[in-house]
Design a protein around this motif. Sequence first.
Motif, PDB file in Angstrom:
ATOM      1  N   TYR A 128     -28.061  34.384  76.340  1.00  0.00           N
ATOM      2  CA  TYR A 128     -27.367  35.600  76.730  1.00  0.00           C
ATOM      3  C   TYR A 128     -27.166  36.512  75.521  1.00  0.00           C
ATOM      4  CZ  TYR A 128     -26.524  33.212  81.120  1.00  0.00           C
ATOM      5  OH  TYR A 128     -26.700  32.563  82.312  1.00  0.00           O
ATOM      6  N   GLY A 129     -26.793  37.751  75.795  1.00  0.00           N
ATOM      7  CA  GLY A 129     -26.705  38.746  74.735  1.00  0.00           C
ATOM      8  C   GLY A 129     -25.299  39.233  74.472  1.00  0.00           C
ATOM      9  N   LEU A 130     -25.112  39.739  73.258  1.00  0.00           N
ATOM     10  CA  LEU A 130     -23.839  40.317  72.842  1.00  0.00           C
ATOM     11  C   LEU A 130     -24.112  41.647  72.152  1.00  0.00           C
ATOM     12  CD1 LEU A 130     -20.766  40.180  72.173  1.00  0.00           C
ATOM     13  CD2 LEU A 130     -21.400  38.961  70.085  1.00  0.00           C
ATOM     14  N   PHE A 131     -23.503  42.716  72.661  1.00  0.00           N
ATOM     15  CA  PHE A 131     -23.600  44.037  72.060  1.00  0.00           C
ATOM     16  C   PHE A 131     -22.270  44.375  71.400  1.00  0.00           C
ATOM     17  CE2 PHE A 131     -26.570  44.087  75.589  1.00  0.00           C
ATOM     18  CZ  PHE A 131     -27.679  44.733  75.070  1.00  0.00           C
ATOM     19  N   VAL A 132     -22.335  44.943  70.185  1.00  0.00           N
ATOM     20  CA  VAL A 132     -21.120  45.342  69.474  1.00  0.00           C
ATOM     21  C   VAL A 132     -21.158  46.842  69.242  1.00  0.00           C
ATOM     22  CG1 VAL A 132     -19.671  44.968  67.455  1.00  0.00           C
ATOM     23  CG2 VAL A 132     -21.118  43.105  68.305  1.00  0.00           C
ATOM     24  N   ASP A 133     -20.087  47.517  69.597  1.00  0.00           N
ATOM     25  CA  ASP A 133     -19.989  48.941  69.358  1.00  0.00           C
ATOM     26  C   ASP A 133     -20.024  49.195  67.852  1.00  0.00           C
ATOM     27  OD1 ASP A 133     -18.855  51.656  69.098  1.00  0.00           O
ATOM     28  OD2 ASP A 133     -18.587  51.449  71.243  1.00  0.00           O
ATOM     29  N   SER A 134     -20.733  50.232  67.455  1.00  0.00           N
ATOM     30  CA  SER A 134     -20.927  50.492  66.033  1.00  0.00           C
ATOM     31  C   SER A 134     -19.627  50.810  65.299  1.00  0.00           C
ATOM     32  CB  SER A 134     -21.921  51.642  65.840  1.00  0.00           C
ATOM     33  OG  SER A 134     -21.439  52.816  66.466  1.00  0.00           O
ATOM     34  N   ASP A 135     -18.620  51.324  66.023  1.00  0.00           N
ATOM     35  CA  ASP A 135     -17.358  51.623  65.361  1.00  0.00           C
ATOM     36  C   ASP A 135     -16.355  50.481  65.515  1.00  0.00           C
ATOM     37  OD1 ASP A 135     -16.672  51.841  68.000  1.00  0.00           O
ATOM     38  OD2 ASP A 135     -16.283  53.991  67.953  1.00  0.00           O
TER      39      ASP A 135
END
Length: 234
Positions: A128-135
Amino acid sequence: MMSKSFFRSNYQTFTVDSGQVSITPKGSLSSSSNVGFVDKRQYLLKDTGQPIDEKYLSNFAAPIPEVGGASLNELIQKNLVELKVKELCDQITYEGCCDQTLYNDNSCGLFSSNEAFCTSTAFGDGVYGLFVDSDQEGFVVDLCSYFLGDIGLAEPEDLLDMLEWIEKSHVVDEIGTLKVSGALEIGDPVYSDSEERVCLNVKPGEYKIEILWPSEDAMREDRQYIVRARRVKG
């Protein structure tokens, strides 16, 4: 709305072997505190209040001599038993995580004073995937990425498509607020070593946990969903 200014390093993958994903403070889900699965179900005979022996929970078709040879399946079908759930574990352990995915009506939930969260996955075991907001104001745990068959880092154009997909997803449930005081670990709680989970550095504060469905078809299937955490208070 989360920023679309993502970079390749903002996307990571992790492997799941127990069909669930936890979000916990870094180092809290250690091998020393990890315990095995504990079945919290208890079936009581409605007429006497007597509990069915727990050994029959492993085989609902087995005859139970104490009730004339009827199986637990038959007792349930005839509405002769009542299901009760024992007190759930509120500690950040494998048991605590299982209690949220198995006995919570949403198959997910916050626990341990809202410092931890666990959810079942969309497709069981897989990657599965994890996205992190750049801020660092939020992140998304993508429980649909296994459907893409991608076990490595996605290509940049695929990430943009996924981000657009997430932004258009429907918010179905607001689970509550996760309290974050430091680094987090995201991954399968069954693993004993923290290195097998993704370490995530986000800003301390309170993060709203939302369940998103990417499409009407996914909502009808009641399986394919996304977990989004957005910082609402620091």
